[in-house]
Design an enzyme around this catalytic site. Sequence first.
Site, PDB file in Angstrom:
ATOM      1  CD  GLU A 173      -3.145  -1.175   1.979  1.00 49.59           C
ATOM      2  OE1 GLU A 173      -3.262  -0.274   2.810  1.00 49.59           O
ATOM      3  OE2 GLU A 173      -4.021  -2.046   1.792  1.00 49.59           O
ATOM      4  CD  GLU A 294      -3.455  -6.042   3.272  1.00 42.96           C
ATOM      5  OE1 GLU A 294      -4.388  -5.291   3.638  1.00 42.96           O
ATOM      6  OE2 GLU A 294      -2.256  -5.787   3.461  1.00 42.96           O
TER       7      GLU A 294
HETATM    8  O1  AHR Z   1      -5.488  -5.649   7.079  1.00 43.77           O
HETATM    9  C1  AHR Z   1      -5.341  -4.466   7.808  1.00 43.77           C
HETATM   10  C2  AHR Z   1      -4.591  -3.387   7.034  1.00 43.77           C
HETATM   11  O2  AHR Z   1      -5.329  -3.062   5.899  1.00 43.77           O
HETATM   12  C3  AHR Z   1      -3.245  -3.753   6.484  1.00 43.77           C
HETATM   13  O3  AHR Z   1      -2.210  -3.623   7.379  1.00 43.77           O
HETATM   14  C4  AHR Z   1      -3.073  -2.772   5.374  1.00 43.77           C
HETATM   15  O4  AHR Z   1      -2.208  -3.228   4.364  1.00 43.77           O
HETATM   16  C5  AHR Z   1      -4.481  -2.511   4.919  1.00 43.77           C
HETATM   17  O5  AHR Z   1      -4.750  -1.168   4.797  1.00 43.77           O
END
Ligand code: AHR
Length: 494
Positions: A173, A294
Site C-alpha cells: 500500500e 489482502e
Molecule cells: O489488514 C489491515 C490493514 O489493511 C493492512 O495492514 C493494510 O495493508 C491494509 O490497509
Amino acid sequence: MKSRIVLNIGKNKKKIDPCIYGHFAEHIGGVIYDGIWVGKDSKVRNYNGFRAELVDKLKKINPPVIRWPGGCYAETYNWRDGIGENRAVRRGWWYESDGMTEPNTVGTHEFVDFCRMVGAEPYFAMNITSGTPMDAREWIEYCNTENTSSAKEREKNGSRDSFRIKYWGIGNENWGGGGNMRPEYFADLYRIYSVVTYNVDSNTELICGGANASDYDWTRRVLENLSQSHKHMHGYSVHFYCADEGKNQTLEFSDNEWYQQINQAKRIDEIINTHWGIIKSYNMEDCAKLVIDEWGAWHHDRTPFDKKHLYAQQATMREAMVSAVTFNIFNNNCDKVRMANAAQLVNCIHSLFLSCGDKCITTPIYHVFDMYKGHQGGTVIETVVDNKSIEFTDRQKDVCLLDMLSVSASEKEGNITLTAANVSLDEDATVTLDTGNFEIDGDIKMSLLNSNNVHDCNTYENPEKITVGAQVTAENGCIVIPKASIALITFSYR
Ligand code: AHR
C-alpha cells in the site's frame, strides 16, 4: 427458480493455483498475540507456543501460503528485532491505534515454525518504506543461504537448515500507509529492491506492491515505469476490501445491505480484469500475474464480542457468502490470479478463527475454505449458468441487479468439484447439470453451508451454530440449493 449449469468439460487447461486459498497474519490487534501465539508456558494447549487447536484446524484446510508480518506493520518492521535472545520491544505500526507494544516474541524463526506446522509456505513482506535495500537483502541472506555470515547467525539462533523462503513482497500500500508515495517513486524503489534482493537468491519470487482496488491509474503509472526496465517480478499485488453501502455493521444488516455487500464483493471480477488489461497492454502477463494479497469484508463497527483487539469482527453467513462468491471469481480468473490472501487469519477482519483465552472457534469463513479446498491445483472448468437476477438498491437508491447463483468448477482426474452459492434470501434454486458429451458417472454428492437466519454466527457459547451439513446424494440428479446457501457438489464423469 429452476436453473441449468452447463459445464464445458475439457475445454481449457488452466490450473487453479493452490495459493489462491492463502492467508494473511499481520502483527495487528489479536492476530499474532492471543491469536496464533499463546506462548510456550501457556496453560492453553500449544505446539512450541502456537495455539494447538488453531494449528490442527488450519492444517485441515490445506493452507498453501501465509503472508507476514504485514500489511502496514511491515513498513516499520526491523526483522533483526525478531531474532536471537534479546528481542526489542517496540511501538509497532498499530501502536497509535490500540496502544499495544510489540514484544517481537514471534519473529522470523517462530513464524517459519508456524508455517511448517500447518504445511504452508511463508510469504514475507519487506520493509521498503523505512528500511534499506541492504536490510532486505540481508534478511533474505539470513533466511535462504548457506555458508554466509548471515547463515551462521541463523544457525546460532537455532536453525541449521536454511528456511528457503520463496515469496517476498516488495511494498505494501505504498500509495497510502506505505510511505504515501507517488507511483513513479515507488516504481524506482521497486527497481532498486528487486535487483538488490533477487541477486542474493534467484530462487525467490518477488511480488510487486500494487494498487488499491480500482485505482487503475496507479497500476498504469507503475507498470509504465517498470515495463522497460531491468527488474525481477513474479506477481503484482492488488488489495480489495468490501463493505455494504449502508450502516456497514457486522451483525445488523437489512436484506438490501446483504445484497449490497455481495454485490460489492463481486466488484473483484471487474477489478481483476481491468488490472489484467493494463498488465497485458505492457506485455507483462508472465511476470505480473495478480496477487490479491489482502481481501475480505471490512465492517467499521467493533462487534461487542471483542473490544480488545483492533479490527476484530464476527462473521455471519454474509461473510461466508462473500468468501464463496470471491473464490468462484478467483477460480474463474485463475489464468490471471496466482495468489490471494484473506485478511486476516484470526481475531481481525474477515477471520477464519476467533480466539479468547483457551477458546478457539471457527467462523463460517473457515468452512468456505474447507468446502473449496478441492479446487486447489485443479483444472478449471468453464461454467455457463442460466441465471436469475435479483433486484436491490444501491446507496443512491438506484435499482441494481445481482445474479442469484455464483458458480465455479474444476476437475482432477475425472473428479469434479462444483461450488455454487445461492445468494437469494427468498428463493431456493433447483439446478440441473449439463455435462455436454460427457456422462455423470455414479452419484452426485452435495454438502451445504447455511443457517436458519443469515445473521447467525458461531460464538464461544455456540461454536457449531454454522457448520457444513452432512454430505447427501442428489436423488435422481435433482440438486436443490436452498436460499442463502453455499453448496459443494462433487461427482465423476466419463
Ligand atoms: O489488514 C489491515 C490493514 O489493511 C493492512 O495492514 C493494510 O495493508 C491494509 O490497509
